[in-house]
Write a protein that holds these residues in place. Structure first.
Motif, short mmCIF file in Angstrom:
data_model
loop_
_atom_site.label_atom_id
_atom_site.label_comp_id
_atom_site.label_asym_id
_atom_site.label_seq_id
_atom_site.Cartn_x
_atom_site.Cartn_y
_atom_site.Cartn_z
N ASN A 150 6.05 -13.60 7.99
CA ASN A 150 6.35 -14.97 7.43
C ASN A 150 6.21 -14.39 6.73
OD1 ASN A 150 7.25 -17.29 6.81
ND2 ASN A 150 5.37 -17.92 7.26
N PRO A 151 6.69 -14.21 5.08
CA PRO A 151 6.31 -13.67 4.28
C PRO A 151 5.77 -14.11 2.99
CG PRO A 151 8.83 -13.88 4.02
CD PRO A 151 8.37 -14.87 5.53
N ASN A 152 4.82 -13.21 2.73
CA ASN A 152 3.93 -14.93 1.43
C ASN A 152 4.92 -13.81 0.60
OD1 ASN A 152 1.90 -14.53 -0.94
ND2 ASN A 152 0.63 -13.67 0.47
N PRO A 153 4.90 -15.16 -0.76
CA PRO A 153 5.89 -14.24 -1.96
C PRO A 153 4.93 -14.11 -2.93
CG PRO A 153 6.35 -17.03 -1.29
CD PRO A 153 5.30 -16.22 -0.46
N ASP A 154 4.06 -14.51 -2.62
CA ASP A 154 2.81 -13.61 -4.17
C ASP A 154 2.93 -12.42 -3.88
OD1 ASP A 154 2.78 -16.24 -3.87
OD2 ASP A 154 -0.26 -16.03 -2.98
N ARG A 155 2.93 -11.52 -2.86
CA ARG A 155 3.44 -10.46 -2.75
C ARG A 155 4.12 -9.93 -3.32
NH1 ARG A 155 -1.18 -7.93 -0.03
NH2 ARG A 155 -0.38 -5.94 0.15
N LEU A 156 5.34 -10.49 -3.12
CA LEU A 156 6.78 -9.56 -3.70
C LEU A 156 5.97 -9.91 -5.18
CD1 LEU A 156 10.40 -10.86 -1.61
CD2 LEU A 156 9.14 -8.73 -2.75
N LEU A 157 6.07 -11.46 -5.77
CA LEU A 157 5.95 -11.34 -7.64
C LEU A 157 4.59 -10.64 -8.05
CD1 LEU A 157 6.61 -15.32 -6.73
CD2 LEU A 157 8.21 -13.77 -7.75
N THR A 158 3.88 -9.77 -7.40
CA THR A 158 3.30 -9.14 -8.36
C THR A 158 2.98 -7.97 -8.26
OG1 THR A 158 1.95 -11.29 -7.16
CG2 THR A 158 0.55 -9.24 -8.48
N PRO A 159 3.67 -7.63 -9.05
CA PRO A 159 3.98 -5.68 -8.61
C PRO A 159 3.02 -5.02 -8.74
CG PRO A 159 5.21 -7.04 -10.60
CD PRO A 159 4.06 -7.61 -9.93
N ALA A 160 1.94 -5.42 -9.52
CA ALA A 160 0.70 -4.71 -9.03
C ALA A 160 -0.31 -4.86 -8.49
CB ALA A 160 -0.40 -3.92 -10.40
N PHE A 161 -0.37 -5.16 -7.06
CA PHE A 161 -0.94 -5.29 -6.22
C PHE A 161 -1.52 -4.46 -6.11
CE2 PHE A 161 -0.55 -9.98 -3.93
CZ PHE A 161 -1.93 -9.64 -3.07
N GLY A 162 -2.73 -4.84 -6.64
CA GLY A 162 -4.42 -3.31 -6.15
C GLY A 162 -4.66 -3.39 -4.55
N SER A 163 -5.60 -2.52 -4.42
CA SER A 163 -5.46 -1.70 -3.64
C SER A 163 -6.70 -2.79 -2.81
CB SER A 163 -6.17 -0.41 -3.87
OG SER A 163 -5.28 0.50 -3.93
N VAL A 164 -6.15 -3.01 -1.65
CA VAL A 164 -7.21 -3.66 -0.60
C VAL A 164 -7.88 -2.36 0.36
CG1 VAL A 164 -6.16 -5.66 -0.92
CG2 VAL A 164 -5.11 -4.72 0.85
N VAL A 165 -8.68 -2.25 1.00
CA VAL A 165 -9.51 -1.70 2.44
C VAL A 165 -8.61 -2.37 3.57
CG1 VAL A 165 -10.67 -0.89 3.53
CG2 VAL A 165 -11.32 -1.08 0.76
N ASP A 166 -7.52 -2.45 4.31
CA ASP A 166 -7.73 -3.40 4.79
C ASP A 166 -7.83 -2.70 6.64
OD1 ASP A 166 -5.53 -0.84 5.46
OD2 ASP A 166 -3.54 -2.45 5.67
N VAL A 167 -8.28 -1.97 6.56
CA VAL A 167 -8.95 -1.12 7.95
C VAL A 167 -9.99 -0.69 7.50
CG1 VAL A 167 -9.25 0.18 10.01
CG2 VAL A 167 -6.35 -0.27 9.02
N PRO A 168 -11.22 -1.52 7.63
CA PRO A 168 -12.42 -0.71 6.77
C PRO A 168 -12.89 0.15 7.88
CG PRO A 168 -12.56 -3.37 7.38
CD PRO A 168 -11.76 -2.64 7.93
N ARG A 169 -14.40 1.22 7.02
CA ARG A 169 -14.44 2.14 8.15
C ARG A 169 -14.81 2.03 9.46
NH1 ARG A 169 -19.14 5.21 7.81
NH2 ARG A 169 -19.02 7.66 7.49
N PHE A 170 -14.97 2.40 10.16
CA PHE A 170 -14.28 2.43 11.72
C PHE A 170 -14.81 3.64 12.56
CE2 PHE A 170 -10.86 2.50 14.85
CZ PHE A 170 -10.25 3.09 13.50
N GLU A 171 -15.24 3.88 13.47
CA GLU A 171 -15.63 5.29 14.96
C GLU A 171 -14.06 4.88 15.32
OE1 GLU A 171 -19.04 6.70 16.11
OE2 GLU A 171 -18.88 7.84 17.63
#
Ligand SMILES: C[S@@+](CC[C@H](N)C(=O)[O-])C[C@H]1O[C@@H](n2cnc3c(N)ncnc32)[C@H](O)[C@@H]1O
Length: 263
Positions: A150-171
Motif C-alpha cells: 500500500n504505497p506511502n506517497p511521502d516516499r514518491l514526493l520526496t526525491p532525495a529520500f535519505g539512506s536507511v539501514v533497512d537490514v541491521p547487521r546480522f549473522e
C-alpha cells in the motif's frame, strides 16, 4: 531508465535473498499455502524467485509450475531442491519465462504472484501484457492472487529520500555478517515509480568486506488504477485484503492483496 525485470541478475544477490530476514520472515507464506490447499489443483506461480513460496506449497501436496525471468534466482531454486530432505523435484516444474509474455498451453484454477513482482512492471504495456497472459491461463472459475504494498506517497514526493539501514547487521547461517542500506535514487512522480538502490555489505569469515549494489524499480499503484487495468485485461476484483490475515483493505493497511478472477 528502469530495470525491466527488477534487476535480479546478480548471483551474489540470489545467494543472499533467502538469508535476509525482511524476506525470509515475511508472513505471507501460510496465506498462499492455504489458498493452494483450498483450490487443490496445480498452481502457477509467476515471479517465483528462489521458491520461497512454491516449496512450502509443494510440501503440502499441491504441484507448482514456477516461472521466473532471472537465471540466478532459478539456479538458487534448483540448488535448494537438490538439498531438500524429500525429493520434491517431480512436483515442482521450473520454467524460465517472462510474466508479461508466456504461453504454457494449460489453464490453471490458481495463479499467484507473491511479494510484489507486479510492481517491477513500470510501463502500462507490460502491466497489461502480464494481466492478459494471466487471463489466457485462468480457468473460468479460477483465481489470480497477487500482492502489492500500500504505497506511502511521502516516499514518491520526496526525491532525495535519505539512506536507511533497512537490514541491521546480522549473522547469516554460514557465519558471514550482512548489513543492507537502501535509498531512493530517483523519483518519477509523473509515471509513479521510484528507483531504489540496495547496498549489501558482507563481512566475509576472513574479515574482508565485500560490497554489492542492486538497483530496482517499483511502480506505485492506486486500487482504482489496478481495478481499471484488471478490467481492461478481462479480469475483476473478487476480494481486496489489506493484510495476510485476510482483513479488508483500508487506507492504512500495509498491503493490497488482490483476489481476482475472470469477468
Ligand atoms: C521480490 S522477488 C519475489 C520472489 C518470490 N515471489 C518470493 O515471494 O520470494 C521478485 C521476482 O520477480 C521476478 N521478475 C521480475 N520481473 C519479471 C518478469 N517480467 N517475468 C518473470 N519474473 C520476473 C524477479 O526475477 C524476482 O525473482
Amino acid at each position: 531508465m528502469y530495470e525491466k525485470y527488477g534487476d535480479y541478475s546478480d548471483e551474489t544477490f540470489s545467494e543472499l535473498y533467502d538469508y535476509l530476514p525482511i524476506y525470509s520472515q515475511r508472513d505471507d507464506i501460510s496465506f498462499y499455502v492455504e489458498w493452494a490447499n483450498r483450490i487443490n489443483r496445480d498452481v502457477l506461480e509467476l515471479g517465483c524467485g528462489t521458491g520461497r513460496v512454491s516449496i512450502p506449497i509443494v510440501y503440502t501436496g499441491v504441484n507448482v509450475i514456477a516461472l521466473d525471468y532471472s537465471m540466478p534466482m532459478l539456479k538458487k531454486l534448483e540448488s535448494k531442491l537438490e538439498q531438500e530432505e524429500w525429493d520434491i523435484s517431480d512436483r515442482l516444474s521450473v520454467i524460465r519465462g517472462d510474466m508479461t509474455n508466456f504461453r504454457l498451453n494449460k489453464k490453471f484454477s490458481l495463479i499467484i504472484l507473491p511479494f510484489r513482482p507486479f510492481q517491477h512492471l513500470i510501463s502500462v504495456d507490460d502491466q497489461l501484457n502480464c494481466l492478459k497472459s494471466v487471463r489466457d491461463h485462468l480457468t473460468q472459475d479460477g483465481y489470480f492472487i497477487f500482492d502489492l504494498f500500500n504505497p506511502n506517497p511521502d516516499r514518491l514526493l520526496t526525491p532525495a529520500f535519505g539512506s536507511v539501514v533497512d537490514v541491521p547487521r546480522f549473522e547469516m547461517a554460514d557465519g558471514r555478517m550482512l548489513t543492507r542500506t537502501s535509498r531512493v535514487l530517483t523519483s518519477h512522480w509523473k509515471e509513479k515509480w521510484n528507483e531504489y538502490e540496495f547496498l549489501y555489505e558482507i563481512e566475509e569469515l576472513n574479515g574482508k568486506i565485500k560490497k554489492i549494489t542492486q538497483k530496482t524499480s517499483m511502480r506505485y499503484f492506486s486500487v482504482e488504477e489496478l481495478e481499471l487495468l484488471l478490467d481492461m485485461a478481462g479480469l475483476k476484483i473478487i476480494e481486496l485484503y489489506g493484510d495476510f490475515d485476510s482483513s479488508p483493505y483500508e487506507q492504512n493497511s500495509p498491503e493490497e492483496i488482490y483476489i481476482t478472477g475472470l469477468k
